[in-house]
Design an enzyme around this catalytic site. Structure first.
Site, PDB file in Angstrom:
ATOM      1  N   ALA A   1      -5.397  14.268  -0.937  1.00 38.25           N
ATOM      2  CA  ALA A   1      -5.702  13.756  -2.276  1.00 38.25           C
ATOM      3  C   ALA A   1      -5.514  12.239  -2.263  1.00 38.25           C
ATOM      4  CB  ALA A   1      -4.789  14.394  -3.312  1.00 38.25           C
TER       5      ALA A   1
ATOM      6  N   LEU B   1      -8.461   9.040  -1.319  1.00 40.86           N
ATOM      7  CA  LEU B   1      -9.234   8.578  -0.162  1.00 40.86           C
ATOM      8  C   LEU B   1      -9.493   7.082  -0.243  1.00 40.86           C
ATOM      9  CD1 LEU B   1     -11.787  11.520   0.238  1.00 40.86           C
ATOM     10  CD2 LEU B   1      -9.770  11.040   1.630  1.00 40.86           C
TER      11      LEU B   1
ATOM     12  N   GLU C   1       7.321   9.618   6.035  1.00 42.72           N
ATOM     13  CA  GLU C   1       7.465   8.438   6.900  1.00 42.72           C
ATOM     14  C   GLU C   1       6.697   7.248   6.360  1.00 42.72           C
ATOM     15  OE1 GLU C   1       9.112   6.317   9.140  1.00 42.72           O
ATOM     16  OE2 GLU C   1       9.273   8.189  10.266  1.00 42.72           O
TER      17      GLU C   1
ATOM     18  N   GLY D   1      -5.649  -9.959  -0.687  1.00 40.29           N
ATOM     19  CA  GLY D   1      -5.411  -8.535  -0.891  1.00 40.29           C
ATOM     20  C   GLY D   1      -4.012  -8.074  -0.552  1.00 40.29           C
TER      21      GLY D   1
ATOM     22  N   LYS E   1      12.086   1.663  -1.800  1.00 35.09           N
ATOM     23  CA  LYS E   1      12.209   1.986  -0.374  1.00 35.09           C
ATOM     24  C   LYS E   1      13.676   2.034   0.046  1.00 35.09           C
ATOM     25  CE  LYS E   1       7.760  -0.221   0.542  1.00 35.09           C
ATOM     26  NZ  LYS E   1       7.086  -1.434   1.051  1.00 35.09           N
TER      27      LYS E   1
END
Length: 440
Positions: free
Chosen positions: A10, A12, A131, A189, A207
């Protein structure tokens, strides 16, 4: 080899498309290593018509990611949607409840709901792998879960956000302002149109919450982390850091202390000679300190389609081989609450920059206030104004000048107390800059 390990993806976007192509390229090796064919069989995304470099028609298409997650047509659900709630959370929950293995790159989801999702995975006897959620292609999760099993970890720290590292690197290399470097990061970007999540330190904090759980057996708790971003860092701070033998990095740090687990994300001065200081650009790095190995550092790409997809595919390979284990090493019921160590008790060196009116008594008053707080100063640097036209016979210009103090190890509370008194004396004309120092 007749059995197929069926993958449903789910999302792309850059990572999802890279994962599909990588699974295609590595199909033979992955199948040989797991003893069964590993194949993407179903996908879901916002736009079916978009060209992603492969034929979308060879997969079963789902308009609804939640329906894909619960579908009997897949064995493993890959969540690459993003976001801590909404569709991403609903889809992962649906997959786990349906007895599907889950691989996700969603650090926000794990930082907020990691414990409850891990408990659901345990109850259903399936894997929850992530990961790709921390440091992109750097295998830090696998290292903490498996390779460090014989170690008692005392500290974990690192550069966890490539956008911030890029901005700080450009500021130093080219003498540019924060705003200019942020604009360039957005153009390339590396930064979103709304960069707050990155530059505010929140991405790094999510994180770090995951790493803290893995390293210390604590329940994931992003709210236990002290967070500061990099938007207040100015070119003068970058220059002064170099002059004093340091480089500024946005670090995430978690360490065991006598008062609890200290978790913090903030700009930090690190010695120019340290390994972490050499990590420039969008690269990530994580250092683990432990009793047996002493210290190891993992360095690599923290973002990007192929780097992150590499981590996703590694998780898929582990699950297909039958590897897995508890998502956060220990069963959720055994994870302890991460007692937050108050930042006021943090002990270390500090860089303090004060912009003060250049008049008699200012420097002496500042030094006196720090002495009253029982803070020893390693160095004091004052750069006077070069506007000779306004100087008086004493050499003072009257214009505001930066005064930089480097302290020996002290507490956060003492530094804040001293600065409050200096500000109260009326010498300071701008918000003081405080940057913690990590010495080797």
């Amino acid at each position: 080899m007749t059995q197929v390990f069926r993958i449903g993806i789910a999302g792309l976007g850059t990572v999802g498309a890279s994962a599909v192509l990588m699974l295609d390229r590595r199909a033979r090796s992955l199948s040989a290593g797991s003893g069964r064919e590993v194949r993407v069989t179903a996908v879901s995304a916002r736009d079916r018509a978009r060209d992603r470099g492969f034929d979308i028609d060879r997969f079963t298409w789902f308009d609804d990611p939640v329906a894909l997650a619960a579908s009997p047509e897949i064995d493993c659900f890959i969540e690459l949607i993003g976001g801590e709630k909404g569709t991403a959370k609903a889809a992962v929950e649906a997959a786990l409840k349906a007895g599907k293995h889950v691989v996700t790159a969603n650090k926000a989801l794990l930082a907020r709901h990691g414990s409850e999702l891990a408990a659901l995975a345990e109850a259903k006897g399936v894997s929850l792998q992530f990961e790709a959620a921390v440091a992109g292609g750097v295998p830090i999760v696998k290292t903490l879960r498996e390779a460090m099993a014989g170690n008692a970890i005392t500290r974990i720290s690192g550069i966890l956000n490539g956008t911030c590292n890029y901005i700080l690197s450009r500021m130093e290399a080219e003498g540019l302002s924060f705003d200019v470097c942020l604009g360039e990061a957005q153009r390339l970007g590396y930064a979103e149109a709304d960069p707050t999540f990155d530059i505010g330190g929140f991405d790094s904090a999510h994180k770090l919450a995951i790493l803290t759980s893995l390293a210390f057996g604590a329940a994931v708790d992003a709210d236990a982390i002290h967070v500061e971003g990099i938007s207040a860092i100015s070119p003068i701070d970058i220059r002064m850091a170099q002059e004093l033998g340091y480089r500024i990095k946005l670090l995430g740090v978690a360490e065991a202390t006598a008062t609890g687990i200290e978790q913090r994300v903030h700009p930090t001065m690190v010695p120019l000679t340290s390994a972490i200081a050499q990590v420039m650009g969008v690269t990530n790095a994580v250092t683990i300190a432990a009793d047996a190995v002493r210290e190891i550092t993992l360095i690599g790409p923290g973002a990007g389609g192929d780097a992150t997809a590499s981590a996703v595919v590694a998780d898929i390979a582990d699950i297909a081989r039958g590897s897995g284990g508890m998502p956060f090493v220990l069963p959720v019921a055994q994870l302890r609450k991460a007692e937050r160590a108050p930042m006021q008790l943090h002990h270390g060196g500090y860089y303090v920059r004060l912009t003060v009116n250049d008049r008699p008594g200012a420097a002496a008053s500042i030094v006196g206030r720090f002495a009253e707080a029982d803070i020893s100063l390693e160095s004091i640097v004052q750069h006077r104004s070069e506007d000779a036209a306004t100087r008086d016979p004493t050499g003072r210009s009257g214009a505001p000048v930066p005064v930089v103090l480097i302290t020996y190890a002290t507490t956060e509370a003492a530094v804040r107390q001293a600065i409050d008194k200096v500000v109260g004396d009326g010498y300071v004309v701008e918000t003081p800059q405080i940057i913690r120092i990590e010495r080797e």
